[in-house]
Enzyme design. Sequence first.
Site, PDB file in Angstrom:
ATOM      1  N   ASN A   1       0.755  -1.202  -0.207  1.00  0.00           N
ATOM      2  CA  ASN A   1      -0.004  -0.005  -0.058  1.00  0.00           C
ATOM      3  C   ASN A   1       0.872   1.199  -0.015  1.00  0.00           C
ATOM      4  O   ASN A   1       2.011   1.382   0.536  1.00  0.00           O
ATOM      5  CB  ASN A   1      -1.005   0.050   1.190  1.00  0.00           C
ATOM      6  CG  ASN A   1      -1.847   1.133   1.169  1.00  0.00           C
ATOM      7  OD1 ASN A   1      -2.461   1.504   0.130  1.00  0.00           O
ATOM      8  ND2 ASN A   1      -2.273   1.701   2.538  1.00  0.00           N
TER       9      ASN A   1
ATOM     10  N   GLU B   1      -5.035  -5.042   9.797  1.00  0.00           N
ATOM     11  CA  GLU B   1      -5.235  -3.690  10.693  1.00  0.00           C
ATOM     12  C   GLU B   1      -4.917  -2.569   9.677  1.00  0.00           C
ATOM     13  O   GLU B   1      -3.728  -2.752   9.231  1.00  0.00           O
ATOM     14  CB  GLU B   1      -4.111  -3.635  12.113  1.00  0.00           C
ATOM     15  CG  GLU B   1      -4.280  -2.570  12.742  1.00  0.00           C
ATOM     16  CD  GLU B   1      -3.511  -2.417  14.308  1.00  0.00           C
ATOM     17  OE1 GLU B   1      -3.386  -1.444  14.648  1.00  0.00           O
ATOM     18  OE2 GLU B   1      -3.042  -3.613  14.474  1.00  0.00           O
ATOM     19  N   LEU B   2      -5.713  -1.458   9.380  1.00  0.00           N
ATOM     20  CA  LEU B   2      -5.787  -0.310   8.605  1.00  0.00           C
ATOM     21  C   LEU B   2      -4.481   0.139   8.788  1.00  0.00           C
ATOM     22  O   LEU B   2      -4.107   0.806   9.904  1.00  0.00           O
ATOM     23  CB  LEU B   2      -6.683   0.353   8.773  1.00  0.00           C
ATOM     24  CG  LEU B   2      -7.058   1.346   7.700  1.00  0.00           C
ATOM     25  CD1 LEU B   2      -6.954   0.874   6.222  1.00  0.00           C
ATOM     26  CD2 LEU B   2      -8.189   2.413   8.068  1.00  0.00           C
ATOM     27  N   ASP B   3      -3.567   0.444   7.667  1.00  0.00           N
ATOM     28  CA  ASP B   3      -2.169   1.114   7.866  1.00  0.00           C
ATOM     29  C   ASP B   3      -1.291   1.001   8.807  1.00  0.00           C
ATOM     30  O   ASP B   3      -0.897   1.643   9.284  1.00  0.00           O
ATOM     31  CB  ASP B   3      -2.610   2.751   7.731  1.00  0.00           C
ATOM     32  CG  ASP B   3      -3.299   3.064   6.344  1.00  0.00           C
ATOM     33  OD1 ASP B   3      -3.049   2.336   5.451  1.00  0.00           O
ATOM     34  OD2 ASP B   3      -3.948   4.139   6.442  1.00  0.00           O
ATOM     35  N   ALA B   4      -1.235  -0.343   9.205  1.00  0.00           N
ATOM     36  CA  ALA B   4      -0.461  -0.858  10.308  1.00  0.00           C
ATOM     37  C   ALA B   4       0.652  -1.796   9.891  1.00  0.00           C
ATOM     38  O   ALA B   4       1.407  -2.212  10.755  1.00  0.00           O
ATOM     39  CB  ALA B   4      -1.299  -1.316  11.472  1.00  0.00           C
TER      40      ALA B   4
END
Length: 112
Positions: free
Chosen positions: A18, A54-57
Amino acid sequence: MQILSGNFLRSYGNDIINIHHGLLPSFKGGNPSKQAFDAGVKLIGATSHFVTEELDAGPINEQMVERVSHRDNLQSFVQKSENLEKQCLSKAIKSYCELRVLPYEENRTVVF
């Protein structure tokens, strides 16, 4: 933005990358570039990381920054930010394809 399910991510072996601008978390919501420009930020950035549930982790595999100044207008500010994202993603994919990114500890990477 798409949130990917755990089953989908597992089917790709957590090898999805991402990219996003480095204006988060300071400038959330709509039009973060304008918010950052209006606040007079001096550095912009981009971060590339592996996608996890986990979002953006996920573990970071590339980051880049660039200086902006009072000479930039909103259009040049946004253009610099978008170019930085493209360069960062390109570099992250290249490192990954050349097998120069290794997992390290729980949520970190080593990039050679």
